[in-house]
Motif scaffolding. Structure first.
Motif, PDB file in Angstrom:
ATOM      1  N   LYS A 230      11.699   8.472  -8.127  1.00 30.53           N
ATOM      2  CA  LYS A 230      13.057   8.299  -8.618  1.00 30.53           C
ATOM      3  C   LYS A 230      13.576   6.931  -8.200  1.00 30.53           C
ATOM      4  N   MET A 231      14.548   6.445  -8.967  1.00 29.52           N
ATOM      5  CA  MET A 231      15.286   5.238  -8.616  1.00 29.52           C
ATOM      6  C   MET A 231      16.747   5.649  -8.507  1.00 29.52           C
ATOM      7  N   SER A 232      17.318   5.444  -7.339  1.00 29.89           N
ATOM      8  CA  SER A 232      18.665   5.942  -7.078  1.00 29.89           C
ATOM      9  C   SER A 232      19.621   4.800  -6.781  1.00 29.89           C
TER      10      SER A 232
ATOM     11  N   ILE B 191      15.128   3.184  -3.692  1.00 31.52           N
ATOM     12  CA  ILE B 191      16.481   3.594  -3.341  1.00 31.52           C
ATOM     13  C   ILE B 191      17.387   2.379  -3.200  1.00 31.52           C
ATOM     14  N   PHE B 192      18.539   2.435  -3.913  1.00 30.41           N
ATOM     15  CA  PHE B 192      19.576   1.420  -3.766  1.00 30.41           C
ATOM     16  C   PHE B 192      20.894   2.068  -3.330  1.00 30.41           C
ATOM     17  N   GLU B 193      20.833   3.162  -2.607  1.00 32.15           N
ATOM     18  CA  GLU B 193      22.032   3.926  -2.253  1.00 32.15           C
ATOM     19  C   GLU B 193      22.984   3.097  -1.387  1.00 32.15           C
ATOM     20  N   ARG B 194      24.270   3.147  -1.762  1.00 33.74           N
ATOM     21  CA  ARG B 194      25.344   2.468  -1.031  1.00 33.74           C
ATOM     22  C   ARG B 194      25.041   0.976  -0.827  1.00 33.74           C
TER      23      ARG B 194
ATOM     24  N   GLY C 168       0.808  -1.212   0.000  1.00 32.23           N
ATOM     25  CA  GLY C 168       0.000   0.000   0.000  1.00 32.23           C
ATOM     26  C   GLY C 168       0.839   1.259   0.000  1.00 32.23           C
ATOM     27  N   GLU C 169       0.432   2.243   0.791  1.00 33.37           N
ATOM     28  CA  GLU C 169       1.073   3.556   0.773  1.00 33.37           C
ATOM     29  C   GLU C 169       2.219   3.686   1.774  1.00 33.37           C
ATOM     30  N   GLY C 170       2.397   2.739   2.649  1.00 41.35           N
ATOM     31  CA  GLY C 170       3.482   2.831   3.626  1.00 41.35           C
ATOM     32  C   GLY C 170       4.836   2.553   3.011  1.00 41.35           C
ATOM     33  N   ASP C 171       5.888   2.965   3.713  1.00 39.02           N
ATOM     34  CA  ASP C 171       7.248   2.732   3.239  1.00 39.02           C
ATOM     35  C   ASP C 171       7.590   1.242   3.313  1.00 39.02           C
ATOM     36  N   LYS C 172       8.405   0.816   2.337  1.00 40.90           N
ATOM     37  CA  LYS C 172       8.907  -0.562   2.292  1.00 40.90           C
ATOM     38  C   LYS C 172      10.408  -0.501   2.526  1.00 40.90           C
ATOM     39  N   LEU C 173      10.861  -0.955   3.694  1.00 38.62           N
ATOM     40  CA  LEU C 173      12.236  -0.734   4.115  1.00 38.62           C
ATOM     41  C   LEU C 173      13.014  -2.046   4.165  1.00 38.62           C
ATOM     42  N   PHE C 174      14.071  -2.096   3.329  1.00 42.17           N
ATOM     43  CA  PHE C 174      15.016  -3.208   3.347  1.00 42.17           C
ATOM     44  C   PHE C 174      16.412  -2.644   3.649  1.00 42.17           C
TER      45      PHE C 174
ATOM     46  N   PHE D  78      16.369   0.021  -0.367  1.00 43.84           N
ATOM     47  CA  PHE D  78      17.368  -1.031  -0.187  1.00 43.84           C
ATOM     48  C   PHE D  78      18.708  -0.401   0.211  1.00 43.84           C
ATOM     49  N   LYS D  79      18.666   0.742   0.834  1.00 43.57           N
ATOM     50  CA  LYS D  79      19.880   1.456   1.227  1.00 43.57           C
ATOM     51  C   LYS D  79      20.756   0.588   2.122  1.00 43.57           C
ATOM     52  N   LEU D  80      22.048   0.523   1.779  1.00 44.68           N
ATOM     53  CA  LEU D  80      23.051  -0.229   2.540  1.00 44.68           C
ATOM     54  C   LEU D  80      22.804  -1.737   2.539  1.00 44.68           C
ATOM     55  N   ALA D  81      21.889  -2.201   1.712  1.00 44.05           N
ATOM     56  CA  ALA D  81      21.623  -3.640   1.654  1.00 44.05           C
ATOM     57  C   ALA D  81      22.791  -4.367   0.995  1.00 44.05           C
ATOM     58  N   ILE D  82      22.924  -5.651   1.321  1.00 49.95           N
ATOM     59  CA  ILE D  82      23.969  -6.497   0.741  1.00 49.95           C
ATOM     60  C   ILE D  82      23.278  -7.628  -0.011  1.00 49.95           C
ATOM     61  N   MET D  83      23.580  -7.714  -1.307  1.00 51.19           N
ATOM     62  CA  MET D  83      22.992  -8.756  -2.144  1.00 51.19           C
ATOM     63  C   MET D  83      24.111  -9.569  -2.775  1.00 51.19           C
ATOM     64  N   GLY D  84      23.953 -10.857  -2.791  1.00 52.13           N
ATOM     65  CA  GLY D  84      25.021 -11.737  -3.261  1.00 52.13           C
ATOM     66  C   GLY D  84      24.832 -12.184  -4.689  1.00 52.13           C
ATOM     67  N   THR D  85      25.039 -13.473  -4.909  1.00 51.80           N
ATOM     68  CA  THR D  85      25.043 -14.028  -6.264  1.00 51.80           C
ATOM     69  C   THR D  85      23.649 -14.394  -6.760  1.00 51.80           C
ATOM     70  N   GLY D  86      22.646 -14.297  -5.907  1.00 52.61           N
ATOM     71  CA  GLY D  86      21.295 -14.653  -6.320  1.00 52.61           C
ATOM     72  C   GLY D  86      20.696 -13.623  -7.258  1.00 52.61           C
ATOM     73  N   LYS D  87      19.618 -14.009  -7.921  1.00 54.69           N
ATOM     74  CA  LYS D  87      18.933 -13.133  -8.865  1.00 54.69           C
ATOM     75  C   LYS D  87      17.996 -12.195  -8.122  1.00 54.69           C
ATOM     76  N   LYS D  88      18.031 -10.912  -8.519  1.00 52.47           N
ATOM     77  CA  LYS D  88      17.117  -9.919  -7.981  1.00 52.47           C
ATOM     78  C   LYS D  88      16.096  -9.596  -9.075  1.00 52.47           C
TER      79      LYS D  88
END
Length: 663
Positions: free
Chosen positions: A346-348, A324-327, A272-278, A302-312
């Motif tokens: 925006k997508m950052s 947001i994908f910052e840092r 919905g309208e709430g923030d989705k925080l990862f 997804f700020k500061l998130a760590i993603m490995g070899t899996g598919k996103k």
């Protein structure tokens, strides 16, 4: 079975009741289920069982049999007090069979601190109380089932509980609009089922909860407007399914959660309208799927998130707001953003590290959107942004570092594409279908940048090459890409800047063997250079006039007469014009002054003034000098000038012609 109700009214009678299991109760209870407006939703009859009837069974370590029972006033805290247990002591219950029962306590239905050893069956049970407390419990049975259970309570608390291996099921359970607390729980390896659960509108929290492994299934669960928290939750190896979940309008947070090489499935989920925080989430090397998900409105971070070899995988995803994908550290797994539909945000990817990764936006659609790559680094892989429709949107790459990473914008539409101050060490496909402004200013190009149309035209309104250091090759067709128009149409750049861009293009075309385009670029470079000199502010009026005279002289002699030696045909035409002009001057002098073209041989051919003038002009222009006709009077000075002009223009033609031939 009545499911959606707010309160109950009941009446105990002395009539015996026989449960479906055969258990006989001395009394029965008629229960009326009511909604918020006190309208009757339904009625049911149960066997009546007081809590004090159950306490002796607990003391003797007997299992509780309460199917189809109305359990009145149960509280484990009261049991501890009656039997002299310490308030925080664990009570062992060897199984509960309470299918289709109703547990009622107007204050607190307390099940806290219990060790459930045997099988636990609360299927189709209704818990009606102000506070449902099942905290700090231990579930040791192979099956703990709350399927189709209704929690009609102002709060539900399972915090600090542990669940052993086996099945824990809340399938089709219904919670009222109250907080649901699963904080600091420990779910061991097994099957954890929250399929089709209706969590109501209160907050739901799984903060600091450990899911050791196995299957975790929230498929098609329904959350209301409350906050949903999985902060610092730890997910072991196994599949986590949120497929088709309705997360409602509350905040959804997986902040600092840890996923250990497992698959997180959020396909077809609805936010919905709430923030989705990862934020700061560690996704391990497992796959992450948002395929066909509706991310609703608001922030997805997804700020500061760590993603490995899996598919996103986000393809066919829709969203209104910022992502947001910052840092973020993306690892080497592919990032699939194909055919997404994002609006008003925006997508950052600011300061994001992308390893050996394929970032694919093929066929995506953006409306009123910005995509930002600032201080982003790619070490290897590809960035595919072909067939993107984003007519009114901006794509910004600032201080981008591309190493061994192919980048394509083939057949895409953007309002503005900016690659400023970037290091482009890989192939860049800029064969855009449409772009109002393409900015490559201050970038270093070490490989190939391709702008030549293929099949369909490349429609670009503005092109900025200011400060580009071209160490590679730029493929752009002078006519099809309309290069001159693009550079002259730049805003906020002077002629000196435009001249530098044309000079860079001239050298580029020479390196790639496109000599016709080189000539066009060189001509515009010289023109802009001349205008730069013209616009240099002199110190006084005399110098201003001199500056303008020199500009006019260069314009006529170098530009108009031969396009700075790039067009031998134009020089020939200029020679023909000059020859004709001098011929008419001789004619006019003969008609209106005493100057004549005189025959030194007595005019044996009897040439008229026209013939004499054109003949004398030809032998003078080409410096032949037969001597059979010579000028007199003022015609002598004109002849001297024509001889110089002819010699100069023949040399000019030779230079232009040889320049064409030797290439």
């Amino acid at each position: 079975m009545v499911k959606k109700f707010v309160r109950i009214e009941y009446q105990v009678s002395a009539q015996t009741f026989v449960a479906k299991s055969g258990q006989i109760f001395d009394k029965s209870v008629q229960v009326v289920f009511l909604d918020a407006q006190s309208a009757i939703l339904g009625e049911e009859t149960f066997g009546y069982l007081q809590a004090t009837d159950l306490y002796p069974l607990l003391f003797k370590n007997n299992p509780i049999l309460a199917e189809n029972a109305f359990v009145d006033g149960f509280s484990i805290a009261e049991y501890r007090k009656l039997y002299g247990y310490e308030p925080d002591s664990h009570i062992i219950i060897k199984g509960i069979s309470a299918k289709s029962s109703l547990w009622y306590n107007p204050q607190e239905l307390d099940l806290s601190g219990i060790s459930f050893v045997g099988e636990l069956n609360f299927d189709e049970t209704r818990f009606v109380t102000k506070s449902f407390n099942c905290s700090a419990c231990h579930f040791h049975g192979a099956v703990s089932s709350f399927e189709h259970t209704v929690f009609c309570a102002d709060s539900v608390d399972f915090s600090h509980s542990t669940f052993a291996e086996g099945l824990l099921s809340f399938k089709n359970a219904i919670f009222s609009s109250a907080p649901k607390n699963f904080e600091n729980c420990n779910f061991a390896y097994g099957k954890i089922v929250f399929i089709n659960v209706d969590f109501g509108h209160g907050d739901v929290t799984f903060c600091n909860t450990h899911f050791e492994g196995g299957l975790i299934n929230f498929r098609v669960a329904n959350f209301g407007t409350g906050r949903i928290g999985f902060q610092k939750a730890h997910f072991g190896s196994g599949e986590i399914i949120f497929e088709g979940v309705n997360f409602g309008d509350g905040e959804v947070s997986f902040r600092s959660a840890v996923f250990v090489d497992n698959k997180l499935n959020l396909m077809r989920s609805h936010f919905g309208e709430g923030d989705k925080l990862f934020v700061n989430t560690n996704f391990g090397n497992g796959n992450l799927s948002f395929v066909n998900a509706n991310l609703g409105k608001g922030l997805v971070s997804f700020k500061l998130a760590i993603m490995g070899t899996g598919k996103k995988d986000f393809h066919f995803c829709t969203h209104t707001g910022d992502m947001i994908f910052e840092r973020c550290i993306m690892g080497s797994g592919p990032i699939d953003l194909r055919a997404i539909d994002f609006t008003q945000g925006k997508m950052s990817f600011t300061r994001t590290e992308l390893g050996n990764v394929e970032l694919n936006f093929d066929g995506a659609n953006f409306v009123d959107y910005r995509i930002i790559f600032k201080y982003t680094s790619f070490t290897q892989g590809s960035v595919i942004m072909s067939n993107v429709t984003a007519v009114g949107c901006n794509l910004s790459f600032e201080n981008l570092k591309l190493r061994n990473t192919d980048f394509t914008l083939n057949r895409s539409q953007f309002a503005r594409v900016s690659l400023t101050s970037s290091q482009l060490d890989s192939y860049i496909d800029l064969r855009l279908a449409q772009c109002n402004y393409l900015d490559l200013s201050d970038s270093v190009i070490r490989d190939i940048v391709d702008m030549i149309p293929e099949g369909s035209p490349v429609i670009i309104q503005h092109l900025n090459l200011k400060g580009v250091r071209l160490l590679g090759k730029l493929y752009a067709d002078w006519h099809l890409n309309n290069i001159a128009y693009l550079i002259y149409n730049q805003e906020h750049t002077n002629y000196e800047t435009k001249a530098e861009q044309f000079r860079m293009l001239k050298e580029n075309y020479s390196n790639i063997g496109q000599y016709e385009n080189e000539d066009h670029a060189y001509l515009e470079f010289k023109r802009c250079e001349a205008k730069t000199i013209l616009n240099t502010a002199p110190s006084n009026t005399i110098k201003t006039l001199g500056n303008r005279f020199l500009f006019a002289f260069r314009w006529l002699l170098f530009d108009k007469m031969g396009h700075y030696a790039t067009s031998p045909v134009r020089v020939l035409v200029s020679m023909a014009v000059a020859y004709t002009l001098f011929s008419f001057i001789y004619i006019l002098e003969g008609m209106f002054t005493g100057s004549q073209i005189v025959s030194s041989l007595g005019d044996p051919d009897h040439l008229n003034i026209w013939q004499r003038s054109f003949y004398h002009s030809a032998v003078t222009f080409f410096t032949i000098g037969y001597g059979d006709y010579y000028p007199s009077g003022m015609a002598r000075f004109v002849s001297a000038l024509e001889g110089f002009v002819g010699l100069f223009m023949m040399s000019y033609f030779t230079v232009a012609f040889v320049r064409k031939i030797i290439r």
